[in-house]
Motif scaffolding. Structure first.
Motif, mmCIF file in Angstrom:
data_model
loop_
_atom_site.group_PDB
_atom_site.id
_atom_site.type_symbol
_atom_site.label_atom_id
_atom_site.label_comp_id
_atom_site.label_asym_id
_atom_site.label_seq_id
_atom_site.Cartn_x
_atom_site.Cartn_y
_atom_site.Cartn_z
ATOM 1 N N GLY A 180 6.465 -1.387 0.286
ATOM 2 C CA GLY A 180 5.442 -0.349 0.248
ATOM 3 C C GLY A 180 5.513 0.465 -1.030
ATOM 4 O O GLY A 180 6.277 0.149 -1.954
ATOM 5 N N LEU A 181 4.713 1.538 -1.085
ATOM 6 C CA LEU A 181 4.668 2.423 -2.246
ATOM 7 C C LEU A 181 4.843 3.872 -1.810
ATOM 8 O O LEU A 181 4.721 4.200 -0.629
ATOM 9 C CB LEU A 181 3.331 2.265 -2.978
ATOM 10 N N SER A 213 4.546 -8.683 -7.383
ATOM 11 C CA SER A 213 3.680 -7.536 -7.645
ATOM 12 C C SER A 213 4.370 -6.540 -8.571
ATOM 13 O O SER A 213 5.572 -6.620 -8.815
ATOM 14 C CB SER A 213 3.311 -6.845 -6.339
ATOM 15 N N GLU A 214 3.577 -5.575 -9.021
ATOM 16 C CA GLU A 214 4.127 -4.449 -9.773
ATOM 17 C C GLU A 214 4.115 -3.220 -8.868
ATOM 18 O O GLU A 214 4.222 -3.363 -7.653
ATOM 19 C CB GLU A 214 3.311 -4.242 -11.055
ATOM 20 N N GLY A 215 3.931 -2.045 -9.441
ATOM 21 C CA GLY A 215 4.045 -0.821 -8.657
ATOM 22 C C GLY A 215 2.731 -0.184 -8.296
ATOM 23 O O GLY A 215 2.634 1.047 -8.229
ATOM 24 N N THR A 216 1.698 -0.999 -8.072
ATOM 25 C CA THR A 216 0.398 -0.466 -7.671
ATOM 26 C C THR A 216 -0.048 -1.123 -6.365
ATOM 27 O O THR A 216 0.494 -2.154 -5.966
ATOM 28 C CB THR A 216 -0.664 -0.749 -8.750
ATOM 29 N N GLU A 217 -1.039 -0.521 -5.712
ATOM 30 C CA GLU A 217 -1.547 -1.108 -4.476
ATOM 31 C C GLU A 217 -2.115 -2.495 -4.750
ATOM 32 O O GLU A 217 -2.761 -2.724 -5.770
ATOM 33 C CB GLU A 217 -2.613 -0.208 -3.849
ATOM 34 N N GLU A 218 -1.872 -3.399 -3.830
ATOM 35 C CA GLU A 218 -2.295 -4.777 -4.062
ATOM 36 C C GLU A 218 -2.425 -5.535 -2.747
ATOM 37 O O GLU A 218 -1.655 -5.321 -1.809
ATOM 38 C CB GLU A 218 -1.273 -5.484 -4.954
ATOM 39 N N ILE A 219 -3.404 -6.416 -2.694
ATOM 40 C CA ILE A 219 -3.507 -7.414 -1.633
ATOM 41 C C ILE A 219 -3.005 -8.726 -2.219
ATOM 42 O O ILE A 219 -3.414 -9.121 -3.306
ATOM 43 C CB ILE A 219 -4.957 -7.562 -1.139
ATOM 44 N N ILE A 220 -2.097 -9.394 -1.499
ATOM 45 C CA ILE A 220 -1.463 -10.611 -2.013
ATOM 46 C C ILE A 220 -1.891 -11.781 -1.130
ATOM 47 O O ILE A 220 -1.246 -12.084 -0.117
ATOM 48 C CB ILE A 220 0.073 -10.477 -1.996
ATOM 49 N N PRO A 221 -2.993 -12.469 -1.468
ATOM 50 C CA PRO A 221 -3.442 -13.602 -0.656
ATOM 51 C C PRO A 221 -2.904 -14.918 -1.210
ATOM 52 O O PRO A 221 -3.187 -15.290 -2.351
ATOM 53 C CB PRO A 221 -4.966 -13.530 -0.801
ATOM 54 N N LEU A 222 -2.125 -15.628 -0.415
ATOM 55 C CA LEU A 222 -1.533 -16.885 -0.869
ATOM 56 C C LEU A 222 -1.695 -17.965 0.193
ATOM 57 O O LEU A 222 -1.503 -17.708 1.385
ATOM 58 C CB LEU A 222 -0.040 -16.711 -1.163
ATOM 59 N N GLU A 223 -2.024 -19.153 -0.251
ATOM 60 C CA GLU A 223 -2.058 -20.304 0.654
ATOM 61 C C GLU A 223 -0.759 -21.089 0.471
ATOM 62 O O GLU A 223 -0.472 -21.589 -0.614
ATOM 63 C CB GLU A 223 -3.264 -21.196 0.350
ATOM 64 N N LEU A 224 0.020 -21.164 1.537
ATOM 65 C CA LEU A 224 1.302 -21.864 1.485
ATOM 66 C C LEU A 224 1.142 -23.307 1.941
ATOM 67 O O LEU A 224 0.428 -23.584 2.903
ATOM 68 C CB LEU A 224 2.330 -21.165 2.384
ATOM 69 N N ASN A 225 1.826 -24.195 1.266
ATOM 70 C CA ASN A 225 1.881 -25.599 1.679
ATOM 71 C C ASN A 225 3.183 -25.803 2.448
ATOM 72 O O ASN A 225 4.246 -25.997 1.857
ATOM 73 C CB ASN A 225 1.825 -26.505 0.448
ATOM 74 N N ILE A 226 3.089 -25.747 3.773
ATOM 75 C CA ILE A 226 4.290 -25.795 4.610
ATOM 76 C C ILE A 226 5.036 -27.115 4.447
ATOM 77 O O ILE A 226 6.256 -27.185 4.608
ATOM 78 C CB ILE A 226 3.921 -25.567 6.094
ATOM 79 N N ASP A 227 4.320 -28.168 4.092
ATOM 80 C CA ASP A 227 4.989 -29.464 3.904
ATOM 81 C C ASP A 227 6.030 -29.426 2.794
ATOM 82 O O ASP A 227 6.936 -30.269 2.757
ATOM 83 C CB ASP A 227 3.951 -30.556 3.603
ATOM 84 N N MET A 271 0.823 -1.214 0.000
ATOM 85 C CA MET A 271 0.000 0.000 0.000
ATOM 86 C C MET A 271 0.850 1.254 0.000
ATOM 87 O O MET A 271 2.055 1.223 0.287
ATOM 88 C CB MET A 271 -0.944 0.015 1.206
ATOM 89 N N LYS A 272 0.219 2.363 -0.337
ATOM 90 C CA LYS A 272 0.896 3.663 -0.326
ATOM 91 C C LYS A 272 1.184 4.073 1.112
ATOM 92 O O LYS A 272 0.357 3.897 1.998
ATOM 93 C CB LYS A 272 0.027 4.712 -1.011
#
Length: 313
Positions: free
Chosen positions: A196-197, A218-232, A11-12
């Motif tokens: 940040g931005l 990401s690029e250079g704009t505001e973004e929410i990055i939701p990721l599900e990680l597989n810890i295994d 975010m900015k």
């Protein structure tokens, strides 16, 4: 599979007004869009920007507000970092909050971005915390990752995911993206780097898996990055190797059991490193040359003269 869902918020960031209300709004938006998220992280110095005059004593109202947000949604929350004022010093400090709104730990950045992040004192302690029945997480901030010993120490302490808030707005961001990939692969861990931005950075947040491959950039704009990680995947990589090939953590373990890296021994002479000169901001070439001449002259003057018979050595 042991999934765990993390959202990074790019975010900015303003250096003039507080960004706290916007951070709270971003948390609300994230949890309404992606209610399956279990942890949220913001970028370095996101709340109040990059100026040290915003430093404040911890605990404070900002932490309390973030604790309330974590409890509201039952999530783990790493709200970036702020400048902390303590005993006449300033630290760059990140807080980790659990789903009950309790502060689990705090981490002070070990490598301020000298010679540019002036006035900030380095922290001394590494930081890991456990998410029960999921994984051990390590916390690192921005310039820390340029020193591979920091991430290696966190993984040696058992960290499987590195949470890395950063504030990078400089032309070396491309280099940092390669460092993230390298740290993820040589330490066989997930690496979650959120930038940040505006005054908070140039964006281009990046998340890598334990084989160094990019999960998202990401690029250079505001973004929410939701990721599900597989810890295994981390455990699998550390057991069988990266892409079933190199097993760097095991090799490192076996090496240090039988021999040490000489450069890390206490009080070992480092003549070459000492010859590099002081840690100062680059300046105009003529001024830099003048400083070098002055330094060389002073060194010669401080070198004792030894006599042997009538000859000077």
């Amino acid at each position: 599979m042991k999934p765990f869902a993390i959202a990074g918020i790019q975010m900015k960031v303003s250096a003039v007004v507080s960004n706290v209300e916007m951070m709270k709004l971003k948390i609300d938006i994230t949890m309404n869009l992606y209610p399956w998220i279990e942890m949220i992280m913001f970028s370095e110095l996101c709340a109040f920007g990059p100026l040290t005059h915003t430093a404040q004593v911890i605990p404070n109202n900002f932490e309390a507000e973030m604790q309330a947000m974590a409890k509201k949604y039952g999530i783990w929350l790493l709200p970036g970092s702020i400048f902390e004022k303590s005993e006449g010093k300033i630290y760059n400090t990140a807080t980790v909050i659990n789903p009950k709104g309790k502060i689990v730990t705090r981490y002070r950045k070990m490598f301020p971005f000298y010679p540019y992040e002036t006035g900030v004192t380095p922290g001394q302690d590494y930081c890991v915390f456990d998410v029960p029945n999921v994984a051990r997480f390590g916390v690192s901030i921005c310039y820390d990752m340029w020193f591979p010993e920091t991430i290696r120490t966190l993984t040696t302490m058992g960290a499987e995911v590195i949470m890395h808030p950063t504030m990078s707005g400089t032309i070396d961001r491309e280099i940092e993206l390669s460092i993230v990939r390298a740290m993820a692969s040589v330490n066989q861990c997930y690496f979650f780097d959120v930038n940040g931005l505006d005054t908070g950075g140039c964006g281009r947040s990046i998340v890598c898996g334990p084989d160094g491959r990019i999960l998202h950039q990401s690029e250079g704009t505001e973004e929410i990055i939701p990721l599900e990680l597989n810890i295994d995947r981390v455990k699998r990589s550390r057991e069988l190797g990266i892409l079933r090939l190199g097993q760097p953590l095991k090799s490192f373990r076996d090496h240090i059991k039988t021999s040490q890296f000489g450069i890390y021994q206490p009080n070992i002479p480092t003549p070459y490193l000492d010859s590099l000169g002081p840690l100062i901001k680059p300046t105009r070439l003529d001024t830099l040359t003048e400083l070098k001449i002055r330094e060389t002259t002073l060194r010669k003057q401080s070198t004792p003269t030894h006599y042997k018979g009538d000859s000077i050595i």
